[in-house]
Design a protein around this motif. Sequence first.
Motif, PDB file in Angstrom:
ATOM      1  N   ALA A 194     -45.599  12.279  23.708  1.00 21.90           N
ATOM      2  CA  ALA A 194     -46.696  12.896  24.454  1.00 21.90           C
ATOM      3  C   ALA A 194     -46.351  14.307  24.907  1.00 21.90           C
ATOM      4  CB  ALA A 194     -47.057  12.032  25.657  1.00 21.90           C
ATOM      5  N   ARG A 195     -47.415  15.008  25.293  1.00 22.07           N
ATOM      6  CA  ARG A 195     -47.292  16.392  25.730  1.00 22.07           C
ATOM      7  C   ARG A 195     -46.373  16.509  26.948  1.00 22.07           C
ATOM      8  NH1 ARG A 195     -51.755  13.916  27.118  1.00 22.07           N
ATOM      9  NH2 ARG A 195     -52.679  14.154  29.174  1.00 22.07           N
ATOM     10  N   ASP A 196     -45.906  17.705  27.157  1.00 25.49           N
ATOM     11  CA  ASP A 196     -44.949  17.996  28.226  1.00 25.49           C
ATOM     12  C   ASP A 196     -45.631  18.873  29.272  1.00 25.49           C
ATOM     13  OD1 ASP A 196     -42.854  18.707  29.836  1.00 25.49           O
ATOM     14  OD2 ASP A 196     -41.658  19.631  28.260  1.00 25.49           O
ATOM     15  N   THR A 197     -45.917  18.315  30.433  1.00 23.98           N
ATOM     16  CA  THR A 197     -46.636  19.063  31.465  1.00 23.98           C
ATOM     17  C   THR A 197     -45.772  20.148  32.112  1.00 23.98           C
ATOM     18  OG1 THR A 197     -46.051  17.382  33.107  1.00 23.98           O
ATOM     19  CG2 THR A 197     -48.162  17.128  31.991  1.00 23.98           C
ATOM     20  N   THR A 198     -44.463  20.154  31.830  1.00 23.74           N
ATOM     21  CA  THR A 198     -43.588  21.188  32.392  1.00 23.74           C
ATOM     22  C   THR A 198     -43.397  22.360  31.434  1.00 23.74           C
ATOM     23  OG1 THR A 198     -41.530  20.187  31.535  1.00 23.74           O
ATOM     24  CG2 THR A 198     -42.350  19.394  33.662  1.00 23.74           C
ATOM     25  N   LYS A 199     -44.026  22.306  30.257  1.00 19.86           N
ATOM     26  CA  LYS A 199     -43.862  23.378  29.272  1.00 19.86           C
ATOM     27  C   LYS A 199     -44.469  24.674  29.803  1.00 19.86           C
ATOM     28  CE  LYS A 199     -44.254  22.879  24.743  1.00 19.86           C
ATOM     29  NZ  LYS A 199     -44.801  22.756  23.364  1.00 19.86           N
ATOM     30  N   PRO A 200     -43.865  25.837  29.501  1.00 24.55           N
ATOM     31  CA  PRO A 200     -44.439  27.129  29.928  1.00 24.55           C
ATOM     32  C   PRO A 200     -45.861  27.297  29.425  1.00 24.55           C
ATOM     33  CG  PRO A 200     -42.219  27.419  29.047  1.00 24.55           C
ATOM     34  CD  PRO A 200     -42.591  25.997  28.777  1.00 24.55           C
ATOM     35  N   GLY A 201     -46.695  27.910  30.238  1.00 19.38           N
ATOM     36  CA  GLY A 201     -48.101  28.040  29.914  1.00 19.38           C
ATOM     37  C   GLY A 201     -48.402  28.944  28.740  1.00 19.38           C
ATOM     38  N   TYR A 202     -47.427  29.773  28.316  1.00 23.39           N
ATOM     39  CA  TYR A 202     -47.689  30.686  27.210  1.00 23.39           C
ATOM     40  C   TYR A 202     -47.479  30.030  25.842  1.00 23.39           C
ATOM     41  CZ  TYR A 202     -42.572  31.212  27.346  1.00 23.39           C
ATOM     42  OH  TYR A 202     -41.228  30.976  27.354  1.00 23.39           O
ATOM     43  N   ILE A 203     -47.060  28.766  25.831  1.00 25.06           N
ATOM     44  CA  ILE A 203     -46.893  28.023  24.578  1.00 25.06           C
ATOM     45  C   ILE A 203     -47.843  26.833  24.605  1.00 25.06           C
ATOM     46  CG2 ILE A 203     -45.322  26.680  23.135  1.00 25.06           C
ATOM     47  CD1 ILE A 203     -43.016  28.269  24.279  1.00 25.06           C
ATOM     48  N   ILE A 204     -48.649  26.677  23.554  1.00 22.56           N
ATOM     49  CA  ILE A 204     -49.595  25.575  23.525  1.00 22.56           C
ATOM     50  C   ILE A 204     -48.850  24.242  23.458  1.00 22.56           C
ATOM     51  CG2 ILE A 204     -49.862  25.543  20.993  1.00 22.56           C
ATOM     52  CD1 ILE A 204     -52.895  25.035  21.533  1.00 22.56           C
ATOM     53  N   ASP A 205     -49.340  23.284  24.217  1.00 21.34           N
ATOM     54  CA  ASP A 205     -48.702  21.973  24.264  1.00 21.34           C
ATOM     55  C   ASP A 205     -49.170  21.124  23.088  1.00 21.34           C
ATOM     56  OD1 ASP A 205     -46.978  20.115  25.226  1.00 21.34           O
ATOM     57  OD2 ASP A 205     -48.084  19.657  27.052  1.00 21.34           O
ATOM     58  N   THR A 206     -48.310  20.219  22.642  1.00 20.77           N
ATOM     59  CA  THR A 206     -48.609  19.417  21.458  1.00 20.77           C
ATOM     60  C   THR A 206     -48.173  17.972  21.637  1.00 20.77           C
ATOM     61  OG1 THR A 206     -46.490  20.020  20.450  1.00 20.77           O
ATOM     62  CG2 THR A 206     -48.403  21.371  19.856  1.00 20.77           C
ATOM     63  N   ASN A 207     -48.819  17.109  20.866  1.00 19.21           N
ATOM     64  CA  ASN A 207     -48.384  15.720  20.716  1.00 19.21           C
ATOM     65  C   ASN A 207     -47.804  15.547  19.315  1.00 19.21           C
ATOM     66  OD1 ASN A 207     -49.679  15.089  23.208  1.00 19.21           O
ATOM     67  ND2 ASN A 207     -51.605  14.708  22.129  1.00 19.21           N
ATOM     68  N   GLU A 208     -46.786  14.737  19.209  1.00 22.61           N
ATOM     69  CA  GLU A 208     -46.243  14.344  17.919  1.00 22.61           C
ATOM     70  C   GLU A 208     -46.372  12.826  17.794  1.00 22.61           C
ATOM     71  OE1 GLU A 208     -45.408  18.080  19.031  1.00 22.61           O
ATOM     72  OE2 GLU A 208     -44.394  16.436  20.078  1.00 22.61           O
ATOM     73  N   TYR A 209     -46.526  12.329  16.579  1.00 15.49           N
ATOM     74  CA  TYR A 209     -46.703  10.891  16.361  1.00 15.49           C
ATOM     75  C   TYR A 209     -45.763  10.422  15.263  1.00 15.49           C
ATOM     76  CZ  TYR A 209     -50.943  11.658  19.056  1.00 15.49           C
ATOM     77  OH  TYR A 209     -51.828  12.021  20.045  1.00 15.49           O
ATOM     78  N   VAL A 210     -45.291   9.187  15.417  1.00 15.09           N
ATOM     79  CA  VAL A 210     -44.397   8.577  14.437  1.00 15.09           C
ATOM     80  C   VAL A 210     -44.976   7.227  14.031  1.00 15.09           C
ATOM     81  CG1 VAL A 210     -42.039   7.848  13.931  1.00 15.09           C
ATOM     82  CG2 VAL A 210     -42.438   9.663  15.615  1.00 15.09           C
ATOM     83  N   VAL A 211     -45.116   7.015  12.719  1.00 16.05           N
ATOM     84  CA  VAL A 211     -45.526   5.721  12.178  1.00 16.05           C
ATOM     85  C   VAL A 211     -44.274   5.040  11.660  1.00 16.05           C
ATOM     86  CG1 VAL A 211     -47.168   4.527  10.699  1.00 16.05           C
ATOM     87  CG2 VAL A 211     -47.572   6.926  11.283  1.00 16.05           C
TER      88      VAL A 211
END
Length: 246
Positions: free
Chosen positions: A19-36
Amino acid sequence: MKQAHCIYQQDDHRWLAIARDTTKPGYIIDTNEYVVVSGDEALLCDPGGIEIFPAVFSALSAECDPTRLAGIFASHQDPDIISSLALWLEFKPDLKCYISWLWQSFLPHFGGQESTFEPIPDGGMPIRLAGLELQAIPAHYLHSSGNFHLYDPKAKILFSGDVGAALLPADASNLYVEDFSRHIRHAEAFHKRWMGSDRAKRDWCERVSRLEIDMLVPQHGAIYQGADVQRFINWFSALEVGVLKG
């Protein structure tokens, strides 16, 4: 801090959401990664940018043996999708990267060689993972001209890349959409600007409405589940896209 959450499990078949990281700096877009994960193999969907490789690798390793990775699925060519490719290949050089044929000569700028890439034809194709057959679903021009989503018919999960994405406020940490009407406000401007073709949007809505989907998992924001999946498809179908006003 990135964490992996199990969002589906049946026997040796499961989906992990990093899941996304709410502590990430605001100038970098936050992302989700998924693993099957299926049996002794795993597939990583949109592994993210080079700057979050350590966090994604750590979160993945806490829930799954990373040596089980057989491949990477990249929905399209953007840096927040796949610029970490070289680091994943440094860890496991024989990884395969599934990507639209359109980008197979562009992605080597991020790393890899010709044998690394498994080009997906425009109409899509099956991707096999230890007996499980996933399906690459066309999503061209949403927003990339060569774009695919990944459907798991057993788990009834659609990994939808940027479709369904919401740019949530920093204090939003819910894994799942809890209030659709409130959540979708954070998706509207993004979809209007980044989704470039109304015809492509309608085609996608018709295509995915024929699938059984229990969860729609986008690369940005929270996960849609249950009735919110069709709510999103209906909302997206009616939205005017590809138009910049003002």
